[in-house]
Design a protein around this motif. Structure first.
Motif, short mmCIF file in Angstrom:
data_model
loop_
_atom_site.label_atom_id
_atom_site.label_comp_id
_atom_site.label_asym_id
_atom_site.label_seq_id
_atom_site.Cartn_x
_atom_site.Cartn_y
_atom_site.Cartn_z
N ALA A 111 -2.37 10.44 12.00
CA ALA A 111 -3.32 9.08 11.57
C ALA A 111 -2.48 8.26 10.66
O ALA A 111 -2.71 7.03 10.66
N GLY A 112 -1.39 7.97 11.07
CA GLY A 112 -0.72 7.76 9.94
C GLY A 112 -0.39 7.45 8.38
O GLY A 112 -1.01 8.43 7.87
N ASN A 113 1.15 7.29 7.67
CA ASN A 113 1.35 7.42 6.13
C ASN A 113 -0.52 7.45 5.54
O ASN A 113 -0.08 8.12 4.54
N ILE A 114 -0.91 6.21 5.70
CA ILE A 114 -1.12 5.98 4.13
C ILE A 114 -2.94 6.37 4.50
O ILE A 114 -3.44 7.37 3.35
N SER A 115 -3.60 7.35 5.78
CA SER A 115 -4.72 7.90 5.44
C SER A 115 -4.01 9.05 5.14
O SER A 115 -4.53 10.08 4.82
N ASP A 116 -2.74 9.79 5.82
CA ASP A 116 -2.66 10.72 5.63
C ASP A 116 -2.21 11.46 4.38
O ASP A 116 -2.31 12.40 3.30
N VAL A 117 -1.72 10.28 3.32
CA VAL A 117 -1.30 10.13 1.75
C VAL A 117 -2.90 10.43 1.18
O VAL A 117 -2.80 10.98 -0.20
N TYR A 164 9.59 -0.50 1.30
CA TYR A 164 8.96 -0.86 0.18
C TYR A 164 8.26 -1.54 -0.01
O TYR A 164 6.81 -1.39 -0.27
N GLU A 165 7.00 -2.11 0.79
CA GLU A 165 5.97 -2.44 0.89
C GLU A 165 4.44 -1.18 1.12
O GLU A 165 3.93 -1.25 0.86
N GLU A 166 5.15 -0.23 2.03
CA GLU A 166 4.35 0.41 2.21
C GLU A 166 4.35 1.42 1.00
O GLU A 166 3.46 2.25 0.38
N ALA A 167 6.18 1.69 0.45
CA ALA A 167 6.01 2.80 -0.54
C ALA A 167 5.38 1.99 -1.87
O ALA A 167 4.40 2.41 -2.88
N LEU A 168 4.89 0.27 -2.86
CA LEU A 168 3.88 -0.06 -2.88
C LEU A 168 2.84 0.48 -2.61
O LEU A 168 2.11 1.05 -3.92
N HIS A 169 2.10 0.56 -1.18
CA HIS A 169 1.06 1.27 -1.58
C HIS A 169 -0.09 2.51 -1.61
O HIS A 169 -0.19 2.88 -2.18
N LEU A 170 1.35 3.22 -1.42
CA LEU A 170 1.00 4.88 -1.47
C LEU A 170 1.18 5.09 -2.69
O LEU A 170 0.39 6.10 -3.75
N ARG A 171 2.23 4.21 -3.75
CA ARG A 171 2.28 4.33 -5.16
C ARG A 171 0.72 4.39 -5.59
O ARG A 171 0.54 5.37 -6.27
N GLU A 172 0.35 3.24 -5.21
CA GLU A 172 -0.94 2.65 -5.29
C GLU A 172 -1.98 3.95 -5.23
O GLU A 172 -2.86 4.43 -6.51
N ASP A 196 -3.10 9.04 -9.67
CA ASP A 196 -2.53 10.11 -10.65
C ASP A 196 -1.39 11.55 -9.61
O ASP A 196 -1.66 12.39 -10.23
N LEU A 197 -0.63 10.92 -9.37
CA LEU A 197 -0.05 12.24 -8.29
C LEU A 197 1.62 11.83 -8.64
O LEU A 197 1.75 10.83 -8.85
N THR A 198 1.73 13.05 -8.93
CA THR A 198 3.87 12.72 -8.80
C THR A 198 3.90 12.11 -7.74
O THR A 198 3.52 12.67 -6.51
N PHE A 199 4.50 10.78 -7.14
CA PHE A 199 5.26 10.29 -6.33
C PHE A 199 6.71 10.47 -6.27
O PHE A 199 7.25 9.43 -7.31
N LEU A 245 12.64 2.70 -7.90
CA LEU A 245 12.08 1.48 -9.25
C LEU A 245 11.15 0.38 -8.84
O LEU A 245 10.94 0.18 -9.71
N ALA A 246 11.88 0.09 -7.44
CA ALA A 246 10.83 -1.09 -7.32
C ALA A 246 9.91 -0.62 -7.39
O ALA A 246 9.22 -1.86 -7.93
N VAL A 247 9.51 0.18 -6.77
CA VAL A 247 7.86 0.40 -6.67
C VAL A 247 6.78 1.59 -8.31
O VAL A 247 5.93 1.73 -8.01
N GLY A 248 7.73 1.62 -8.93
CA GLY A 248 7.67 2.28 -10.15
C GLY A 248 7.25 3.75 -9.57
O GLY A 248 6.23 4.78 -10.31
#
Ligand code: 3NM
Length: 199
Positions: free
Chosen positions: A15-21, A45-53, A57-60, A70-73
């Motif tokens: 299903a892809g990373n976004i759906s899995d996460v 970077y862009e995918e990590a930003l999206h996943l961070r969002e 509420d989870l350890t990322f 560092l760039a995506v917090g």
């Protein structure tokens, strides 16, 4: 760190990373690690930003790339034995960020702990096709050996499925990750919950 630890794998995912996460987040997994060995920096970077969002509420955690963490917090990084040394990463990231280190022996575990690791990925426990250079399986004996000497959390990885997970937990792992078994499934959250029920 305790329970099911999720790692992305876009090559294996149905299903892809976004759906899995999103599914992993709905299960309140212990941690989500964004691992992508194939992408260019910008894409990562862009995918990590999206996943961070999604994981607000989870350890990322980010695999290998301190700059992207560092760039995506992100909350921290996960480092392999050929990535930035843990000691250097700790100097760069300070005390607040989480650092996990993959280890394949008691010696590597002791070094990682000494150098400031917060938790260890112990691997590969069983044969795996997911990581081509994973090396020879260590078996649950490695978890037992490290557990006797080290008190920081141990996350087992490599060839783990629902049949062998109970012995991994019985050997002293605080948590585990099973990538193919979860992201290749047609119901990612149901599969994660089956692992969570083992704890
Ligand atoms: N690291 P599966 S094995 C990401 O040995 C990773 O360090 C490993 O995938 C290591 O659960 C691995 O499908 C892949 O076997 C684990």
């Amino acid at each position: 760190m305790k329970g099911y630890y999720f790692i992305t794998d876009s090559r294996l995912s149905r299903a892809g990373n976004i759906s899995d996460v999103m599914e992993a987040a709905s299960c309140k997994v212990d941690a989500v690690q964004y691992r992508n060995k194939n992408a260019e920096t910008r894409e990562m970077y862009e995918e990590a930003l999206h996943l961070r969002e999604i994981c607000r509420d989870l350890t990322f955690l980010i695999n290998d790339r301190i700059d992207i963490a560092l760039a995506v917090g992100a909350d921290g990084v996960h480092l392999g034995q050929t990535d930035m040394p843990c000691k250097t990463a700790r100097e760069m990231l300070g005390e607040e960020m989480i650092i996990g280190v993959t280890v394949h022996s008691l010696f590597e575990a002791l070094v990682a702990k000494r150098d400031g690791a917060d938790y260890l990925g112990v691997s590969p426990i069983f044969q795996t096709a997911t990581k081509s250079d994973a090396g020879k399986p260590a078996g649950i004996a490695l978890i037992e050996e490290i557990r006797r000497k080290i008190d920081i959390p141990l996350i087992a990885i490599g060839g783990i499925n629902l049949s062998n997970a109970p012995e991994v937990i019985g050997a002293g792992a605080d948590g585990l990750c099973a990538i193919s078994c979860v992201v290749e499934s047609d119901d990612v959250s149901a599969q994660i919950k089956r692992f969570q029920d083992l704890f």
